[in-house]
Structure formats: C-alpha cells, structure tokens
Design a protein around this motif. Structure first.
Motif, PDB file in Angstrom:
ATOM      1  N   ARG A 111     -16.888  -0.689  13.902  1.00 21.29           N
ATOM      2  CA  ARG A 111     -16.238   0.482  13.289  1.00 21.29           C
ATOM      3  C   ARG A 111     -15.506   1.300  14.339  1.00 21.29           C
ATOM      4  O   ARG A 111     -14.393   1.772  14.102  1.00 21.29           O
ATOM      5  CB  ARG A 111     -17.267   1.346  12.557  1.00 21.29           C
ATOM      6  N   ILE A 140     -12.704   2.954  12.092  1.00 16.77           N
ATOM      7  CA  ILE A 140     -13.120   3.108  10.704  1.00 16.77           C
ATOM      8  C   ILE A 140     -14.167   4.209  10.653  1.00 16.77           C
ATOM      9  O   ILE A 140     -15.160   4.169  11.358  1.00 16.77           O
ATOM     10  CB  ILE A 140     -13.706   1.789  10.154  1.00 16.77           C
ATOM     11  N   LYS A 141     -13.906   5.205   9.809  1.00 17.81           N
ATOM     12  CA  LYS A 141     -14.797   6.350   9.673  1.00 17.81           C
ATOM     13  C   LYS A 141     -15.221   6.476   8.217  1.00 17.81           C
ATOM     14  O   LYS A 141     -14.602   5.879   7.338  1.00 17.81           O
ATOM     15  CB  LYS A 141     -14.064   7.614  10.124  1.00 17.81           C
ATOM     16  N   SER A 185     -12.788   6.022   5.145  1.00 16.05           N
ATOM     17  CA  SER A 185     -11.684   5.092   5.405  1.00 16.05           C
ATOM     18  C   SER A 185     -11.595   4.097   4.254  1.00 16.05           C
ATOM     19  O   SER A 185     -12.606   3.681   3.702  1.00 16.05           O
ATOM     20  CB  SER A 185     -11.900   4.318   6.712  1.00 16.05           C
ATOM     21  N   LEU A 230     -10.587   0.370   2.947  1.00 15.18           N
ATOM     22  CA  LEU A 230     -10.384  -1.004   3.392  1.00 15.18           C
ATOM     23  C   LEU A 230      -9.839  -1.817   2.241  1.00 15.18           C
ATOM     24  O   LEU A 230     -10.220  -1.616   1.090  1.00 15.18           O
ATOM     25  CB  LEU A 230     -11.701  -1.631   3.864  1.00 15.18           C
ATOM     26  N   ALA A 284      -8.266  -2.300   7.467  1.00 18.66           N
ATOM     27  CA  ALA A 284      -8.114  -0.883   7.175  1.00 18.66           C
ATOM     28  C   ALA A 284      -6.734  -0.663   6.552  1.00 18.66           C
ATOM     29  O   ALA A 284      -5.737  -1.218   7.013  1.00 18.66           O
ATOM     30  CB  ALA A 284      -8.260  -0.053   8.449  1.00 18.66           C
TER      31      ALA A 284
END
Length: 59
Positions: free
Chosen positions: A30, A35-36, A39, A41, A54
């Motif tokens: 991540r 990627i938080k 986020s 996808l 992402a």
C-alpha cells in the motif's frame, strides 16, 4: 514461495480471502502504491489473473 514467468519488482506474499470475499493488501505494498483508506481500485481479469490498479494511476 512465488513462481513467476517474468521478473517481479516487489516482494511476493500469499493472501487468504476472508469470509466476506475481502483480500488484505499488505501495508508495504500500500505504501509503495500510495494506496490509502478511501482509494479506489479498478479490478479486472486478464488471461485468468486478477489485476488491480489504483484509479488515479489510470486517469
């Protein structure tokens, strides 16, 4: 142990799908992908493989 037909730039980990169909993405991956929580996808099948990217990387 991971077996690939090509060179993979990141570490390989085994994931187990939970009862609700969820997969946990390891924190190290991540962080590398930025990627938080929240986020988005995109996921699709390609030649029998699950591919996830992402949304921000595609647009």
């Amino acid at each position: 142990m991971c077996h690939f037909y090509f060179s993979w730039p990141t570490s390989c980990t085994h994931r187990t799908i939970g009862r609700q169909g969820r997969i946990v993405i390891p924190s190290s991956l991540r962080q590398q992908l930025a990627i938080k929580p929240g986020s988005q996808l995109l996921a699709w099948l390609e030649n029998g493989r699950l591919i996830m990217e992402a949304k921000e990387q595609l647009w």
